[in-house]
Design an enzyme around this catalytic site. Structure first.
Site, PDB file in Angstrom:
ATOM      1  N   LYS A 199      -3.770  14.251 -13.390  1.00 48.35           N
ATOM      2  CA  LYS A 199      -4.309  13.861 -12.200  1.00 48.35           C
ATOM      3  C   LYS A 199      -3.075  13.511 -11.289  1.00 48.35           C
ATOM      4  CE  LYS A 199      -6.493  10.169 -11.399  1.00 48.35           C
ATOM      5  NZ  LYS A 199      -5.986   9.166 -10.296  1.00 48.35           N
ATOM      6  N   ASN A 200      -2.450  12.422 -12.052  1.00 45.80           N
ATOM      7  CA  ASN A 200      -1.438  11.883 -10.928  1.00 45.80           C
ATOM      8  C   ASN A 200      -0.302  12.451 -10.778  1.00 45.80           C
ATOM      9  OD1 ASN A 200      -3.308   9.747 -10.714  1.00 45.80           O
ATOM     10  ND2 ASN A 200      -2.582   8.271 -12.383  1.00 45.80           N
ATOM     11  N   CYS A 260      -9.034  -1.944  -2.605  1.00 43.49           N
ATOM     12  CA  CYS A 260      -9.478  -1.354  -3.752  1.00 43.49           C
ATOM     13  C   CYS A 260      -9.869  -2.253  -4.810  1.00 43.49           C
ATOM     14  CB  CYS A 260      -7.937  -0.603  -4.219  1.00 43.49           C
ATOM     15  SG  CYS A 260      -8.263   0.227  -5.542  1.00 43.49           S
ATOM     16  N   ARG A 290      -3.151  -3.304  -3.213  1.00 46.09           N
ATOM     17  CA  ARG A 290      -2.522  -2.035  -3.126  1.00 46.09           C
ATOM     18  C   ARG A 290      -1.999  -1.596  -1.695  1.00 46.09           C
ATOM     19  NH1 ARG A 290      -5.480   2.406  -6.595  1.00 46.09           N
ATOM     20  NH2 ARG A 290      -3.264   3.062  -6.783  1.00 46.09           N
ATOM     21  N   ASP A 324      -2.718   1.973 -16.713  1.00 51.76           N
ATOM     22  CA  ASP A 324      -3.638   2.612 -16.745  1.00 51.76           C
ATOM     23  C   ASP A 324      -4.292   2.903 -18.220  1.00 51.76           C
ATOM     24  OD1 ASP A 324      -3.339   2.968 -14.000  1.00 51.76           O
ATOM     25  OD2 ASP A 324      -2.596   5.189 -14.111  1.00 51.76           O
ATOM     26  N   ARG A 375     -13.555  10.709 -11.295  1.00 51.73           N
ATOM     27  CA  ARG A 375     -12.544  10.943 -10.301  1.00 51.73           C
ATOM     28  C   ARG A 375     -11.229  11.331 -11.267  1.00 51.73           C
ATOM     29  NH1 ARG A 375     -11.422   5.978  -6.100  1.00 51.73           N
ATOM     30  NH2 ARG A 375      -9.547   7.664  -6.053  1.00 51.73           N
TER      31      ARG A 375
HETATM   32  C1  EPZ Z   1      -0.084   4.760  -9.183  1.00 45.68           C
HETATM   33  O1  EPZ Z   1      -0.435   4.033  -8.095  1.00 45.68           O
HETATM   34  C2  EPZ Z   1      -1.344   5.582  -9.963  1.00 45.68           C
HETATM   35  N1  EPZ Z   1      -1.999   6.412  -9.129  1.00 45.68           N
HETATM   36  C3  EPZ Z   1      -1.997   4.435 -10.723  1.00 45.68           C
HETATM   37  O2  EPZ Z   1      -3.190   4.982 -11.156  1.00 45.68           O
HETATM   38  C4  EPZ Z   1      -1.119   3.659 -11.403  1.00 45.68           C
HETATM   39  O3  EPZ Z   1      -1.852   2.564 -11.836  1.00 45.68           O
HETATM   40  C5  EPZ Z   1      -0.167   2.914 -10.837  1.00 45.68           C
HETATM   41  O4  EPZ Z   1       0.830   3.937  -9.969  1.00 45.68           O
HETATM   42  C6  EPZ Z   1       1.077   2.442 -11.610  1.00 45.68           C
HETATM   43  O5  EPZ Z   1       1.395   3.276 -12.685  1.00 45.68           O
HETATM   44  C7  EPZ Z   1      -1.637   7.635  -8.676  1.00 45.68           C
HETATM   45  O6  EPZ Z   1      -0.555   8.255  -9.215  1.00 45.68           O
HETATM   46  C8  EPZ Z   1      -2.484   8.286  -7.823  1.00 45.68           C
HETATM   47  P1  EPZ Z   1       2.400   1.958  -7.399  1.00 45.68           P
HETATM   48  P2  EPZ Z   1       0.244   3.551  -7.002  1.00 45.68           P
HETATM   49  O7  EPZ Z   1       2.802   1.974  -5.985  1.00 45.68           O
HETATM   50  O8  EPZ Z   1       1.319   4.759  -6.584  1.00 45.68           O
HETATM   51  C9  EPZ Z   1       3.135  -2.399  -5.553  1.00 45.68           C
HETATM   52  C10 EPZ Z   1      -5.338   5.446 -11.854  1.00 45.68           C
HETATM   53  O9  EPZ Z   1      -6.072   4.842 -12.527  1.00 45.68           O
HETATM   54  N2  EPZ Z   1       3.372  -1.759  -4.263  1.00 45.68           N
HETATM   55  O10 EPZ Z   1       3.421   2.456  -8.423  1.00 45.68           O
HETATM   56  O11 EPZ Z   1      -0.373   3.176  -5.911  1.00 45.68           O
HETATM   57  C11 EPZ Z   1       1.607  -2.444  -6.114  1.00 45.68           C
HETATM   58  O12 EPZ Z   1       0.730  -3.405  -5.403  1.00 45.68           O
HETATM   59  C12 EPZ Z   1      -4.521   4.848 -10.805  1.00 45.68           C
HETATM   60  O13 EPZ Z   1      -5.292   6.764 -12.352  1.00 45.68           O
HETATM   61  C13 EPZ Z   1       3.743  -2.581  -3.139  1.00 45.68           C
HETATM   62  O14 EPZ Z   1       3.906  -3.753  -3.268  1.00 45.68           O
HETATM   63  O15 EPZ Z   1       0.865   2.185  -7.617  1.00 45.68           O
HETATM   64  C14 EPZ Z   1       1.809  -2.654  -7.510  1.00 45.68           C
HETATM   65  O16 EPZ Z   1       1.952  -4.070  -7.828  1.00 45.68           O
HETATM   66  C15 EPZ Z   1      -4.922   3.553 -10.632  1.00 45.68           C
HETATM   67  N3  EPZ Z   1       4.025  -1.975  -2.132  1.00 45.68           N
HETATM   68  C16 EPZ Z   1       3.273  -1.819  -7.837  1.00 45.68           C
HETATM   69  O17 EPZ Z   1       3.918  -2.010  -6.440  1.00 45.68           O
HETATM   70  C17 EPZ Z   1       3.830  -0.627  -2.000  1.00 45.68           C
HETATM   71  O18 EPZ Z   1       4.047   0.034  -0.803  1.00 45.68           O
HETATM   72  C18 EPZ Z   1       3.055  -0.484  -8.386  1.00 45.68           C
HETATM   73  O19 EPZ Z   1       2.091   0.360  -7.636  1.00 45.68           O
HETATM   74  C19 EPZ Z   1       3.351   0.219  -2.875  1.00 45.68           C
HETATM   75  C20 EPZ Z   1       3.241  -0.636  -4.152  1.00 45.68           C
END
Ligand code: EPZ
Length: 424
Positions: A24-25, A118, A123, A308, A400
């Protein structure tokens, strides 16, 4: 209103073979990337899950022609006329924000609703916005929308303050068509990013460094659609199925995934005393003797232990010998499954971003509530082991991101069924 509830009679061993669906991701960013093509793309091995249908709906709203057939999706972006991603869609799925980069690159304009809160954490999307601004877009937030405009995007250096899968993707989807060279430092190395880059390269993008924290992108004028791209298998689904087999001391072969993408998970499983044999693209889980040993984990960006799989690991540790310390460093509120696991007889305490799991002899079935996608998976793993009949409510979260999951477990012999219940 009627909702689905998952009913599991625990204590049954699983048996047989099960195949992992597409990721999915990885599919979500690849679908967004297809917006950059002059011609249609066909993406194969997509998982038929709700988030993919939501992204398909969004692409249609933007003016793309989208057709899903079996596990393939055709996306024709040649008539994109709308650059607005409405709140009604974005509130259903945060990954909708992935269209920001391609829309700015293609239409010079984008208006994408700001994703709200969320269940697993704040997020934020500040890193997405900062990066796309650095590439030359003017961005303002107005009436709940991110409004971006850029006559021209220009290559630049982006040093991500934090490793972010989403921000790396979004900036990449803008930079591939910017004028000149961009260098990204502290970029995400997740396999889903690597898969997206592979797709972009087939479209004609010039990117180097995938799988490392430095990406070098030479912008190109035109990108073409890819007529047949196969998405990587879902490593999180694979890990969830493996955890279910280990939890129930079963003999199950999990097929069609890339074991190297789960190296740290296998190391931890080995440490815990689980028995399994890894082949090229499958793993055979075998019953182990006695109890699992408690093993600590800290969630980290790839190649660290994936957030995850944190909930699923916790489910395993509830019946391990000793105390395991589980530290969640990615999402600030990803312990919603703890209280539910405790309702099933687990002994878990939370201290800040750390959960201390004291293994118990057995779990007992209970009525529990799923709070997000991976929490649902953890409760299923616990339910498969627990004595008695577990009812998991709000199981719609699972749909989802896990394709046909109940049926996959049912085929392996799990006593599992869906009932419709009135929930007020
Ligand atoms: C992706 O989310 C995945 N979603 C998530 O999977 C997964 O948990 C996550 O990556 C981490 O591996 C999808 O791929 C659709 P990040 P994403 O940006 O991209 C911080 C699931 O269960 N951050 O890598 O949103 C954030 O708060 C889902 O399938 C900022 O501070 O995650 C976090 O602490 C849930 N500012 C860290 O970075 C930003 O602008 C990593 O988040 C963006 C992120």
């Amino acid at each position: 209103m009627k909702f689905k509830t998952l009913v599991i009679k625990g204590g049954t061993k699983l048996k047989g073979k099960v195949s992992v669906s597409g990721s999915k991701n990885a599919t979500l960013p690849i679908m967004a990337a297809s917006l950059l093509g002059e011609t249609p793309s066909v993406i194969n091995n997509i998982p038929l899950v709700r988030d993919i249908y939501t992204m398909a709906e969004l692409l249609k709203i933007l003016g793309a022609k989208v057709e899903i057939k079996n596990h393939s999706i055709l996306i024709d972006p040649s008539k994109i006329k709308n650059y607005k991603a409405p709140y009604e869609i974005v509130k259903q799925m945060r990954a909708s924000i992935y269209v920001l980069g391609p829309l700015v690159a293609r239409c010079r304009k984008a208006k994408v609703a700001m994703p709200g809160g969320c269940a697993i954490g704040l997020r934020p999307i500040d890193l997405h916005i900062k990066g796309i601004k650095k590439l030359g877009a003017k961005i303002k937030i107005k009436h709940g929308y991110v409004i971006a405009e850029a006559q021209k995007l220009k290559g630049t250096k982006i040093i991500f303050d934090k490793i972010s899968l989403g921000a790396t993707i979004n900036c990449l989807l803008a930079a591939v068509k910017a004028e000149g060279t961009s260098i990204f430092e502290n970029a995400s190395k997740e396999p889903e990013v690597v898969d997206t880059i592979k797709f972009l390269k087939m479209m004609g993008a010039d990117i180097k460094g995938e799988g490392t924290s430095t990406l070098i992108i030479n912008g190109v004028k035109n990108l073409t659609g890819v007529s047949g791209y196969t998405v990587i298998p879902d490593r999180i689904e694979a890990a969830t199925l493996i955890a279910a087999a280990v939890m129930t001391k079963s003999k199950v072969t999990i097929e069609n995934f890339i074991p190297e993408n789960l190296t740290v998970f296998f190391e931890k499983l080995r440490e815990a005393g689980a028995k399994f044999e890894i082949k090229n693209n499958s793993v055979k889980v075998l019953p182990y003797k006695g109890k699992l040993k408690a093993v600590d984990i800290i969630t980290e960006p790839y190649p660290g232990f994936p957030t995850d799989i944190q909930a699923q690991w916790m489910a395993l540790m509830t019946i391990a010998q000793g105390n395991s310390i589980i530290k969640e460093t990615i999402w600030e509120n990803r312990f919603m499954h703890v209280l539910e696991l405790n309702r099933m007889g687990a002994d878990i305490k939370i201290e800040g971003n750390t959960a201390i799991v004291t293994g118990v002899d057995e779990l007992s079935a209970a009525d529990v509530m799923a709070s997000d996608l991976r929490a649902s998976a953890a409760l299923i793993i616990a339910g498969l082991k627990a004595k008695g009949v577990t009812y998991i409510r709000r199981i719609y979260h699972l749909e989802r991101g896990y394709e046909n999951f109940y049926n996959k477990l049912k085929k392996l012999g799990a006593k599992i069924k869906i009932i419709m219940e009135n929930i007020i």
